[in-house]
Scaffold this motif. Structure first.
Motif, PDB file in Angstrom:
ATOM      1  N   ARG A 166      16.169  -4.322  11.865  1.00 47.42           N
ATOM      2  CA  ARG A 166      16.493  -4.083  13.275  1.00 47.42           C
ATOM      3  C   ARG A 166      16.907  -5.414  13.880  1.00 47.42           C
ATOM      4  O   ARG A 166      16.151  -6.391  13.831  1.00 47.42           O
ATOM      5  N   LEU A 167      18.132  -5.464  14.417  1.00 46.76           N
ATOM      6  CA  LEU A 167      18.683  -6.718  14.933  1.00 46.76           C
ATOM      7  C   LEU A 167      18.507  -6.821  16.448  1.00 46.76           C
ATOM      8  O   LEU A 167      18.158  -5.842  17.114  1.00 46.76           O
ATOM      9  N   ASP A 168      18.792  -7.999  16.988  1.00 46.62           N
ATOM     10  CA  ASP A 168      18.668  -8.212  18.438  1.00 46.62           C
ATOM     11  C   ASP A 168      19.954  -7.837  19.184  1.00 46.62           C
ATOM     12  O   ASP A 168      20.133  -8.214  20.338  1.00 46.62           O
ATOM     13  N   GLY A 169      20.832  -7.115  18.530  1.00 45.73           N
ATOM     14  CA  GLY A 169      22.077  -6.692  19.172  1.00 45.73           C
ATOM     15  C   GLY A 169      22.921  -5.931  18.164  1.00 45.73           C
ATOM     16  O   GLY A 169      22.519  -5.756  17.007  1.00 45.73           O
ATOM     17  N   PRO A 170      24.109  -5.482  18.585  1.00 47.83           N
ATOM     18  CA  PRO A 170      24.966  -4.665  17.719  1.00 47.83           C
ATOM     19  C   PRO A 170      25.313  -5.359  16.399  1.00 47.83           C
ATOM     20  O   PRO A 170      25.573  -6.568  16.382  1.00 47.83           O
ATOM     21  N   ALA A 171      25.341  -4.565  15.341  1.00 47.43           N
ATOM     22  CA  ALA A 171      25.626  -5.102  14.007  1.00 47.43           C
ATOM     23  C   ALA A 171      27.112  -5.032  13.677  1.00 47.43           C
ATOM     24  O   ALA A 171      27.564  -5.651  12.726  1.00 47.43           O
ATOM     25  N   ASP A 172      27.883  -4.300  14.501  1.00 44.89           N
ATOM     26  CA  ASP A 172      29.262  -4.034  14.096  1.00 44.89           C
ATOM     27  C   ASP A 172      30.171  -5.244  14.229  1.00 44.89           C
ATOM     28  O   ASP A 172      31.235  -5.280  13.630  1.00 44.89           O
ATOM     29  N   ARG A 173      29.760  -6.216  15.053  1.00 42.46           N
ATOM     30  CA  ARG A 173      30.649  -7.361  15.233  1.00 42.46           C
ATOM     31  C   ARG A 173      30.413  -8.474  14.208  1.00 42.46           C
ATOM     32  O   ARG A 173      31.128  -9.458  14.179  1.00 42.46           O
ATOM     33  N   LEU A 174      29.398  -8.286  13.375  1.00 45.91           N
ATOM     34  CA  LEU A 174      29.156  -9.284  12.334  1.00 45.91           C
ATOM     35  C   LEU A 174      30.284  -9.197  11.319  1.00 45.91           C
ATOM     36  O   LEU A 174      30.645  -8.099  10.868  1.00 45.91           O
ATOM     37  N   VAL A 175      30.834 -10.317  10.968  1.00 41.51           N
ATOM     38  CA  VAL A 175      31.975 -10.326  10.041  1.00 41.51           C
ATOM     39  C   VAL A 175      31.464 -10.096   8.620  1.00 41.51           C
ATOM     40  O   VAL A 175      30.455 -10.670   8.197  1.00 41.51           O
ATOM     41  N   ALA A 176      32.147  -9.215   7.898  1.00 31.87           N
ATOM     42  CA  ALA A 176      31.729  -8.900   6.534  1.00 31.87           C
ATOM     43  C   ALA A 176      31.996 -10.071   5.604  1.00 31.87           C
ATOM     44  O   ALA A 176      33.066 -10.669   5.631  1.00 31.87           O
ATOM     45  N   ARG A 177      30.957 -10.428   4.799  1.00 31.15           N
ATOM     46  CA  ARG A 177      31.116 -11.541   3.858  1.00 31.15           C
ATOM     47  C   ARG A 177      30.645 -11.149   2.466  1.00 31.15           C
ATOM     48  O   ARG A 177      29.743 -10.341   2.336  1.00 31.15           O
TER      49      ARG A 177
END
Ligand code: JFZ
Length: 443
Positions: A432-443
């Protein structure tokens, strides 16, 4: 009722390097002279479908289309319809099985390369209505799927090695027909598609195939795409409608090619979030039913599905029903096992997007909202270290029960699950993150 994906509502979701939520056409998007791409959100969220390859060839147990004029002489192959009785054909059972497997759509071979039609077409006599079975398989299965809450979709082969007007013939398109007429054949093909698009209610997907042969052109493909979308504006059409597919990796070449999504075959697609894709993979080895065909273990099926989802794609898992109309009990059992796994772990597959980590030897990752699901297939040791992410992890748990630990270090994000609490097939760690996960860039 709002059926739209939450992702598309996230402000800033269109920022560079983020998931776009809608079906981005990407650099290989359709041309401007064809309708804009369909809304793929229901299909993307579904993630998992059932592919069904069936026809009179199941009586021989050889490969559909390809064995015509090869393992089975042409005259014999083309006469199999006379014995096609399929007394146990129960469309409701197929649709229920798909649903029990956690699949949200079903794609049936309405016509494969051998030209046999699973619906009573007015444009040919070579159809199921004239067999001892004498039922409309397409119509009955479409109705059964609707009743069971599974989206019905149609596979249709562009090439037809039996039709006298299609220029190439069996085996495998290696012969030429003297009196062929491609224009007349295209009229036949478009007439049959019009039947399918007007008789059976909304189709989720039109899954074309057989586009690779020389007689078919991109112009033909765009015309067919336009025909489909004009009859059914919401229908999704795969990239095998035109000539954009590059090889069995299934991705579409840059340029203006028709088709809404890519189709890797018998392999998991690579991570790709700018253009939708779906791997089609057989549960055994052959597309059509074959006795004693070696079947994939449950772990392989689950990991294949998860790796598709982790790469931001779908999985279309294929079965070939037997000549009596039944799906082989051991294959049905395998599908139900996958469904059992999804009942505990489905939130980490259905409705997710791939990433933020690209699949690797350790496993794969998926995300939705403020959650990331780390699917660990193989623990390298006491812990798994993944590249750091630009969000804080507030909580880590194991899906289905169990404790997990996530620690951000300069060397990366360390994940720990005690060996006793790991799962043999896939330990799904929910972060569970402290904000949306969708903006994290895929690596
Ligand atoms: C195609 C079909 O030929 C196959 O029977 C099945 O329906 C699958 C989903 O799609 O797969 C291919 C396509 C091209 C080749 C082989 C299999 N080829 O060119 O060798």
């Amino acid at each position: 009722m709002r059926r739209r994906s939450l992702l598309r509502l996230v402000p800033g979701a269109l920022a560079a390097g983020s998931l776009d939520g809608r079906a981005a056409a990407g650099p290989a998007g359709p041309a401007t002279d064809v309708p804009p791409p369909a809304d793929l959100s229901w299909w993307r969220e579904a993630r998992f479908g059932l592919f069904v390859h069936w026809g009179p060839v199941s009586l021989r147990g050889t490969e559909i289309g390809w064995s015509r004029g090869a393992q089975v002489p042409v005259e014999e192959y083309d006469g199999l319809w006379r014995q096609f009785a399929a007394k146990e054909f129960d469309p409701r059972a197929w649709a229920r099985l798909a649903r029990d497997a956690g699949m949200r759509y079903l794609v049936l071979t309405t016509k494969h390369h051998d030209g046999f039609c699973l619906w009573p077409s007015r444009l040919t006599d070579y159809h199921v209505g004239n067999t001892p079975l004498g039922r409309d398989v397409v119509g009955e299965l479409a109705a059964a799927c609707r009743a069971e809450g599974v989206v019905f979709c149609a596979y249709h082969s562009i090439l037809d090695w039996r039709h006298p007007d299609y220029p190439l013939g069996s085996p495998g398109g290696k012969t030429k027909k003297a009196a062929a007429d491609m224009d007349r054949y295209v009229a036949y093909l478009e007439g049959q598609l019009t039947e399918l698009l007007t008789r059976y209610g909304p189709l989720g997907v039109l899954w074309f195939d057989g586009e690779w042969e020389e007689p078919w052109t991109e112009e033909h493909g765009k015309r067919l795409y336009r025909l489909c979308r004009s009859r059914q504006p919401s229908v999704i059409v795969n990239n095998r409608v035109g000539k954009g597919r590059q090889d069995m990796a299934g991705t579409t070449a840059a340029g203006a090619f028709a088709g809404d999504y890519d189709t890797p075959e018998q392999r998991v697609g690579r991570y790709q979030d700018a253009r939708p894709w779906e791997s089609c993979i057989t549960i055994c080895e052959q597309w059509a039913w074959k006795p004693d065909d070696p079947m994939k273990p449950l772990a392989e099926c689950v990991r294949t599905l998860v790796t598709c989802a982790g790469g931001d794609g779908n999985l279309l898992l294929n079965v070939g029903p037997m000549p009596d109309g039944e799906i082989e009990p051991r294959q049905a059992a395998r599908l139900r096992e996958i469904g059992g796994w999804l009942r505990t772990h489905g939130e980490s597959v259905h409705g997710t997007r791939g990433g933020p980590w690209k699949p690797g030897p350790w496993g794969a990752s998926t995300r939705r909202g403020e959650a990331v699901y780390v699917h660990v297939f193989d623990w390298p040791g006491e812990l798994l270290v993944l590249p750091s992410i630009e969000r804080r992890v507030l909580e880590a748990t194991v899906l289905g029960g169990g404790r997990a630990e996530a620690r951000a270090t300069p060397g990366g994000l360390e994940l720990r699950v005690a060996p006793g609490e790991r799962r043999a097939i896939d330990t799904v760690v929910r972060l569970r993150l402290d904000g949306p996960a969708d903006r994290l860039v895929a690596r």
